[in-house]
Scaffold this active site. Structure first.
Site, mmCIF file in Angstrom:
data_model
loop_
_atom_site.group_PDB
_atom_site.id
_atom_site.type_symbol
_atom_site.label_atom_id
_atom_site.label_comp_id
_atom_site.label_asym_id
_atom_site.label_seq_id
_atom_site.Cartn_x
_atom_site.Cartn_y
_atom_site.Cartn_z
ATOM 1 N N GLU A 139 24.821 29.813 25.498
ATOM 2 C CA GLU A 139 24.559 31.234 25.563
ATOM 3 C C GLU A 139 24.992 31.777 24.371
ATOM 4 O O GLU A 139 26.360 31.374 23.828
ATOM 5 C CB GLU A 139 25.663 31.551 26.731
ATOM 6 C CG GLU A 139 25.698 33.022 26.913
ATOM 7 C CD GLU A 139 26.692 33.437 27.953
ATOM 8 O OE1 GLU A 139 27.746 32.996 28.040
ATOM 9 O OE2 GLU A 139 26.073 34.425 28.769
ATOM 10 N N GLU A 174 41.808 40.301 29.285
ATOM 11 C CA GLU A 174 42.900 40.851 28.349
ATOM 12 C C GLU A 174 42.356 41.599 27.046
ATOM 13 O O GLU A 174 43.007 42.276 26.513
ATOM 14 C CB GLU A 174 43.521 39.638 27.931
ATOM 15 C CG GLU A 174 43.168 38.589 27.181
ATOM 16 C CD GLU A 174 42.266 37.505 27.810
ATOM 17 O OE1 GLU A 174 41.776 37.832 29.079
ATOM 18 O OE2 GLU A 174 41.878 36.554 27.385
ATOM 19 N N ARG A 175 40.949 41.581 26.983
ATOM 20 C CA ARG A 175 40.437 42.317 26.037
ATOM 21 C C ARG A 175 40.163 43.712 26.262
ATOM 22 O O ARG A 175 40.240 44.704 25.331
ATOM 23 C CB ARG A 175 39.117 41.672 25.865
ATOM 24 C CG ARG A 175 39.209 40.460 24.907
ATOM 25 C CD ARG A 175 38.222 39.837 24.455
ATOM 26 N NE ARG A 175 37.904 38.425 25.204
ATOM 27 C CZ ARG A 175 36.726 37.827 25.081
ATOM 28 N NH1 ARG A 175 35.948 38.008 24.104
ATOM 29 N NH2 ARG A 175 36.625 36.702 26.147
ATOM 30 N N LYS A 200 43.055 39.925 38.013
ATOM 31 C CA LYS A 200 43.675 39.747 36.880
ATOM 32 C C LYS A 200 42.275 39.873 35.727
ATOM 33 O O LYS A 200 41.513 39.157 35.806
ATOM 34 C CB LYS A 200 43.765 37.928 36.733
ATOM 35 C CG LYS A 200 44.729 37.526 35.711
ATOM 36 C CD LYS A 200 44.436 37.779 34.254
ATOM 37 C CE LYS A 200 43.325 37.167 33.708
ATOM 38 N NZ LYS A 200 42.894 37.718 32.355
ATOM 39 N N CYS A 214 25.444 39.479 31.123
ATOM 40 C CA CYS A 214 25.223 38.392 31.875
ATOM 41 C C CYS A 214 23.890 38.208 32.154
ATOM 42 O O CYS A 214 23.006 37.271 32.409
ATOM 43 C CB CYS A 214 25.818 37.936 32.978
ATOM 44 S SG CYS A 214 25.933 38.786 34.197
ATOM 45 N N PHE A 232 35.450 40.372 29.906
ATOM 46 C CA PHE A 232 35.623 41.595 29.250
ATOM 47 C C PHE A 232 34.309 42.402 29.364
ATOM 48 O O PHE A 232 34.255 43.410 29.230
ATOM 49 C CB PHE A 232 35.706 41.186 27.884
ATOM 50 C CG PHE A 232 34.599 41.041 27.082
ATOM 51 C CD1 PHE A 232 33.752 41.949 26.383
ATOM 52 C CD2 PHE A 232 34.134 39.694 27.071
ATOM 53 C CE1 PHE A 232 32.544 41.856 25.746
ATOM 54 C CE2 PHE A 232 32.870 39.182 26.068
ATOM 55 C CZ PHE A 232 32.206 40.500 25.678
#
Ligand code: NAD
Length: 498
Positions: free
Chosen positions: A383, A176-177, A173, A281, A149
């Site tokens: 994390e 989905e957020r 793909k 990240c 996301f």
């Protein structure tokens, strides 16, 4: 309610599975759209579309493929503002930061514009009597990317631009957020001249991903996301005979040496620790001052800066950062802060109770700063992915090298110092994939490769740069003898080039 479907064979189509995910507005906490979750058969149909379109695309010469990339750059640039706003509205990062997300993706598209040059093979003239030896780089076929996301423009472009430029068909793909920007990018690539079916965007969850992992037509999978899912995708994809590269989570340290320019180091920590609400990240989540005096100065300088961070709606041009992506993620980050307090770390700035007037249900959180964090604590080992910076005090330089080197994650690391010897020694010895010297977020430019080590990266090749061309092609080596008149009789020993 707006429904987000899939982009297959050059068209947006509605989902048929009857399963949906919710896309939130992180500023208000409200659901703003429903995203379709593909069934196994919908994903299989997309793979079939890619498999049908790929041979003709692979046969299109690389100059023509490059022209599509050049045109795509132009079309994205024409829509920069609306794409940045759309991205920000689903992710919650500020519009300025969303522009950076798009820009860092476009740089990889620029790299992919050089595909005729990048695909050149090697040639050895007269490697034997009348024998020439050469290599070709050929596309794999249908390949897939599963993306997170937190960079909904950049990471999809890091994946599909080199893959498609190499002559592959690609199934994306996305998360989905925040699926709307990847869908729009696919439309723009087709508008730029990509034949329908070469890039398909299929929204979904585990069912869609598992189909990609097990379908024999999918030759390679690139994944970016959290490490536990990265491990699963790597193991499952490899077990099904695919080429797989997975990039996972991170815990990036920034070492502050006693001779560092403290104001520069504090600026760097504030930007890299709290920018995008820490949902990067390559965010710095651990500051490692060397020596007690450095630590005391650093913490004293950080406290007022963290307290005065401007948290606002993602649309506010004055905001340093916006809301977190979802309520669930906000809760997870707050739970980590509570855990840190229980573990005995010193919470010197507590942003948990931050509320924004008019946006009471948004996913906002003020900056948090922990001092006296110990390597045994979970808030250090795991994390958090939020606006939380931990200070781990190192007694000397050796301990500062050891901390990131021994951490499970190994994505990025930085050192701030004015001493060239120290910087050089650190760069050489630290056991981490990407290193910054007086540079907090060392994301390499597109013509170098990006990738972390240890639990931050699984597989042999990195993302973008020359490794992306290696990942998305296979090498064929040809030994050719001309003229055909050379006759040596039957040979029963292994051929050698005499
Ligand atoms: P995530 O792991 O939750 O999701 C990533 C992708 O995997 C999404 O497309 C999601 O739909 C899919 N997915 C989730 N659960 C799955 C399951 N059980 N089976 C199959 N697929 C599944 O990650 P996220 O929260 O979207 O992204 C944040 C994470 O990504 C952080 O850990 C961050 O450090 C990492 N990240 C790493 C890099 C890097 O290059 N190393 C870059 C960006 C983000």
């Amino acid at each position: 309610m707006r429904e987000i479907g899939h982009f297959i064979s050059g068209k947006v189509i509605a989902g048929k599975s009857g399963r949906f995910g919710e896309v939130f507005d992180p500023n208000t906490g409200e659901v703003q759209a429903k995203v379709a979750f593909a069934s196994r058969s919908e994903m299989e149909a997309a793979i079939a579309t890619g498999a049908a379109a790929q041979p003709a695309w692979a046969a299109t010469n690389p100059q023509r493929r490059a022209r599509v990339m050049f045109k795509f750059l132009e079309l994205v640039q024409n829509e920069y503002d609306s794409l940045a706003k759309l991205l920000s509205s689903e992710h919650g990062k500020t519009v300025a930061d969303a522009r950076g997300d798009i820009q860092r993706g476009l740089e990889v598209v620029e790299f992919a514009c050089g595909i005729p040059h990048l695909l050149k093979g090697e040639f050895s003239d007269s490697a034997g009597p009348g024998i020439d030896l050469f290599s070709l780089r050929q596309p794999l076929g249908v390949v897939a990317g599963i993306t997170p996301f937190n960079f909904p423009a950049m990471i999809p472009m890091w994946k599909f631009a080199p893959a498609v430029a190499c002559g592959n068909a690609f199934i994306l793909k996305p998360s989905e957020r925040d699926p709307s920007v990847p869908m729009r990018l696919a439309e723009l690539l087709v508008a730029a001249g990509l034949p329908a079916g070469v890039l398909n965007v299929v929204n979904g969850d585990k069912e869609a991903v598992d189909t990609l992992l097990t379908d024999p037509r999918v030759q390679a999978i690139g994944f970016v996301g959290s490490s536990s899912i990265a491990e699963y995708i790597y193991a499952t994809g490899c077990a099904h005979g695919k080429r797989v590269q997975c990039f996972g989570g991170a815990k990036n340290h920034m070492i502050v040496m006693p001779d560092a320019d403290m104001d520069q180091a504090v600026d760097a920590l504030i930007g890299a620790g709290y920018g995008s609400a820490g949902e990067r990240c390559m965010a710095v989540s651990v500051a490692v001052p060397v020596g007690q005096k450095t630590a005391d100065i650093l913490v004293q300088k950080l406290i007022p800066r963290v307290e005065s961070l401007k948290v606002g709606p993602s649309t506010d041009p004055q905001a340093d950062y916006g809301p977190l992506v979802t309520r669930a993620h906000l809760d997870k980050v707050k739970n980590y802060v509570e855990l840190g307090v229980k573990e005995g770390a010193k919470l010197v700035v507590d942003g948990r109770n931050f509320k924004l007037q008019g946006y009471e249900n948004g996913n906002f959180m003020g900056g948090c700063l922990f001092d006296e964090v110990k390597p045994s604590m979970r808030i250090y080992r795991e994390e958090i992915f939020g606006p939380v910076l931990s200070v781990v005090r190192a007694k000397d330089y050796e301990e500062a090298v050891r901390l990131p080197s021994e951490h499970d994650y190994g994505n990025g690391v930085a050192i701030f110092t004015r001493d060239g010897d120290t910087a050089r020694d650190f760069t050489s010895r630290v056991n981490v994939g990407m290193v910054g010297v007086n540079f907090a977020i060392p994301v390499p430019l597109s013509y170098y490769t990006f990738g972390g080590w240890k639990r931050s990266g699984f597989g042999d090749l990195n993302q973008h740069g020359p490794d992306s061309i290696r990942f998305y092609t296979k090498t064929k080596t040809v030994t050719a003898r001309w003229p055909s008149g050379i006759k040596e009789g039957a040979e029963f020993v292994i051929p050698t080039m005499r």
